[in-house]
Design a protein around this motif. Structure first.
Motif, PDB file in Angstrom:
ATOM      1  N   TRP A 115      -2.681  46.069  18.241  1.00  0.00           N
ATOM      2  CA  TRP A 115      -3.056  47.209  19.195  1.00  0.00           C
ATOM      3  C   TRP A 115      -4.184  48.089  18.914  1.00  0.00           C
ATOM      4  N   SER A 116      -5.032  48.213  19.972  1.00  0.00           N
ATOM      5  CA  SER A 116      -5.898  49.411  19.897  1.00  0.00           C
ATOM      6  C   SER A 116      -5.434  50.607  20.834  1.00  0.00           C
ATOM      7  N   ARG A 117      -5.942  51.900  20.514  1.00  0.00           N
ATOM      8  CA  ARG A 117      -5.678  52.813  21.227  1.00  0.00           C
ATOM      9  C   ARG A 117      -5.538  52.596  22.890  1.00  0.00           C
ATOM     10  N   ARG A 118      -6.567  51.965  23.090  1.00  0.00           N
ATOM     11  CA  ARG A 118      -6.921  51.604  24.639  1.00  0.00           C
ATOM     12  C   ARG A 118      -5.903  50.845  25.173  1.00  0.00           C
ATOM     13  N   THR A 119      -5.379  49.511  24.611  1.00  0.00           N
ATOM     14  CA  THR A 119      -4.523  48.785  25.029  1.00  0.00           C
ATOM     15  C   THR A 119      -3.215  49.416  24.838  1.00  0.00           C
ATOM     16  N   PHE A 120      -2.888  50.191  23.946  1.00  0.00           N
ATOM     17  CA  PHE A 120      -1.430  50.934  24.077  1.00  0.00           C
ATOM     18  C   PHE A 120      -1.203  51.551  25.208  1.00  0.00           C
ATOM     19  N   PHE A 121      -2.262  52.575  25.498  1.00  0.00           N
ATOM     20  CA  PHE A 121      -2.288  53.470  26.596  1.00  0.00           C
ATOM     21  C   PHE A 121      -2.202  52.945  27.822  1.00  0.00           C
ATOM     22  N   ALA A 122      -2.857  51.558  27.762  1.00  0.00           N
ATOM     23  CA  ALA A 122      -2.964  50.883  29.180  1.00  0.00           C
ATOM     24  C   ALA A 122      -1.547  50.457  29.403  1.00  0.00           C
ATOM     25  N   SER A 123      -0.859  49.753  28.239  1.00  0.00           N
ATOM     26  CA  SER A 123       0.313  49.111  28.636  1.00  0.00           C
ATOM     27  C   SER A 123       1.311  50.229  28.776  1.00  0.00           C
ATOM     28  N   ALA A 124       1.303  51.352  28.206  1.00  0.00           N
ATOM     29  CA  ALA A 124       2.142  52.555  28.501  1.00  0.00           C
ATOM     30  C   ALA A 124       2.035  52.990  29.769  1.00  0.00           C
ATOM     31  N   ALA A 125       0.785  52.919  30.296  1.00  0.00           N
ATOM     32  CA  ALA A 125       1.088  53.430  31.845  1.00  0.00           C
ATOM     33  C   ALA A 125       1.314  52.533  32.705  1.00  0.00           C
ATOM     34  N   SER A 126       1.094  51.280  32.287  1.00  0.00           N
ATOM     35  CA  SER A 126       1.550  50.250  33.454  1.00  0.00           C
ATOM     36  C   SER A 126       3.228  50.323  33.267  1.00  0.00           C
ATOM     37  N   ALA A 127       3.678  50.374  32.203  1.00  0.00           N
ATOM     38  CA  ALA A 127       5.050  50.331  32.008  1.00  0.00           C
ATOM     39  C   ALA A 127       5.753  51.619  32.676  1.00  0.00           C
ATOM     40  N   GLY A 128       4.845  52.703  33.334  1.00  0.00           N
ATOM     41  CA  GLY A 128       5.318  53.663  33.853  1.00  0.00           C
ATOM     42  C   GLY A 128       5.784  54.986  32.876  1.00  0.00           C
ATOM     43  N   LEU A 129       5.347  54.720  31.413  1.00  0.00           N
ATOM     44  CA  LEU A 129       5.563  55.608  30.389  1.00  0.00           C
ATOM     45  C   LEU A 129       4.671  56.842  30.573  1.00  0.00           C
ATOM     46  N   VAL A 130       3.617  56.800  30.782  1.00  0.00           N
ATOM     47  CA  VAL A 130       2.673  57.891  31.224  1.00  0.00           C
ATOM     48  C   VAL A 130       2.289  57.997  32.720  1.00  0.00           C
ATOM     49  N   PRO A 131       2.686  59.242  33.118  1.00  0.00           N
ATOM     50  CA  PRO A 131       2.695  59.756  34.538  1.00  0.00           C
ATOM     51  C   PRO A 131       1.556  59.983  35.089  1.00  0.00           C
ATOM     52  N   GLY A 132       1.042  59.169  36.022  1.00  0.00           N
ATOM     53  CA  GLY A 132      -0.631  59.291  36.357  1.00  0.00           C
ATOM     54  C   GLY A 132      -1.614  59.213  35.563  1.00  0.00           C
ATOM     55  N   ALA A 133      -2.685  59.456  36.087  1.00  0.00           N
ATOM     56  CA  ALA A 133      -3.947  59.380  35.230  1.00  0.00           C
ATOM     57  C   ALA A 133      -4.161  60.528  34.282  1.00  0.00           C
ATOM     58  N   PRO A 134      -4.907  60.204  33.155  1.00  0.00           N
ATOM     59  CA  PRO A 134      -5.298  61.467  32.386  1.00  0.00           C
ATOM     60  C   PRO A 134      -6.128  62.469  32.923  1.00  0.00           C
ATOM     61  N   ALA A 135      -6.099  63.686  32.625  1.00  0.00           N
ATOM     62  CA  ALA A 135      -6.715  64.807  33.257  1.00  0.00           C
ATOM     63  C   ALA A 135      -8.407  64.432  33.149  1.00  0.00           C
ATOM     64  N   LEU A 136      -8.716  63.755  32.185  1.00  0.00           N
ATOM     65  CA  LEU A 136     -10.081  63.499  32.098  1.00  0.00           C
ATOM     66  C   LEU A 136     -10.702  62.597  33.144  1.00  0.00           C
ATOM     67  N   LEU A 137      -9.735  61.979  33.721  1.00  0.00           N
ATOM     68  CA  LEU A 137      -9.982  60.962  34.882  1.00  0.00           C
ATOM     69  C   LEU A 137      -9.532  61.505  36.114  1.00  0.00           C
ATOM     70  N   GLY A 138      -9.240  62.705  36.122  1.00  0.00           N
ATOM     71  CA  GLY A 138      -8.691  63.482  37.734  1.00  0.00           C
ATOM     72  C   GLY A 138      -7.342  63.718  37.649  1.00  0.00           C
ATOM     73  N   GLY A 139      -6.471  63.380  36.607  1.00  0.00           N
ATOM     74  CA  GLY A 139      -5.090  63.440  36.825  1.00  0.00           C
ATOM     75  C   GLY A 139      -4.589  65.011  36.557  1.00  0.00           C
ATOM     76  N   GLU A 140      -3.554  65.185  36.489  1.00  0.00           N
ATOM     77  CA  GLU A 140      -2.858  66.457  35.914  1.00  0.00           C
ATOM     78  C   GLU A 140      -2.921  66.978  34.563  1.00  0.00           C
ATOM     79  N   PRO A 141      -3.616  68.108  34.293  1.00  0.00           N
ATOM     80  CA  PRO A 141      -3.762  68.558  32.686  1.00  0.00           C
ATOM     81  C   PRO A 141      -2.581  68.779  32.252  1.00  0.00           C
ATOM     82  N   VAL A 142      -2.204  68.654  31.082  1.00  0.00           N
ATOM     83  CA  VAL A 142      -0.970  68.835  30.408  1.00  0.00           C
ATOM     84  C   VAL A 142      -0.693  70.231  30.188  1.00  0.00           C
ATOM     85  N   ARG A 143      -1.735  71.189  30.122  1.00  0.00           N
ATOM     86  CA  ARG A 143      -1.450  72.431  29.823  1.00  0.00           C
ATOM     87  C   ARG A 143      -2.429  73.224  30.702  1.00  0.00           C
TER      88      ARG A 143
END
Length: 103
Positions: free
Chosen positions: A3-31
């Motif tokens: 696993w790389s960081r990229r594949t881990f986050f991609a699989s977590a996002a596809s599984a619905g574990l990460v809501p939306g896109a990261p703030a860096l890509l236009g998603g909602e900021p955490v803070r």
């Protein structure tokens, strides 16, 4: 599978574990606002630390092996000896940072 960081986050996002896109890509900021920087060290300085700092500053000898008028400062040597005794070990070495400790 490796696993790389990229594949881990991609699989977590596809599984619905990460809501939306990261703030860096236009998603909602955490803070809503950045974390507050806290510098705890100076909060615990008292008169004894300030006195020792002024002593080093007034003698113009902030270095371990060099002092004004050919006099070698003994503060670090004293600290190492006392700290080694406190830790019940034979030696102690004071360094300026964790990076210096690794070198």
């Amino acid at each position: 599978m490796l696993w790389s960081r990229r594949t881990f986050f991609a699989s977590a996002a596809s599984a619905g574990l990460v809501p939306g896109a990261p703030a860096l890509l236009g998603g909602e900021p955490v803070r809503a606002r950045p974390l507050e920087a806290r510098h705890f060290g100076p909060l615990y300085y008292d008169e004894s630390e300030w006195t020792l700092l002024q002593e080093v500053w007034k003698t113009r000898s902030p270095f371990r092996f060099w002092g004004m008028n050919g006099e070698v400062p003994r503060k670090v040597e004293t600290f190492e000896r006392e700290f080694a005794a406190y830790m019940k070990t034979r030696f102690a070495l004071a360094v300026t940072s964790g990076t210096a400790a690794l070198q």
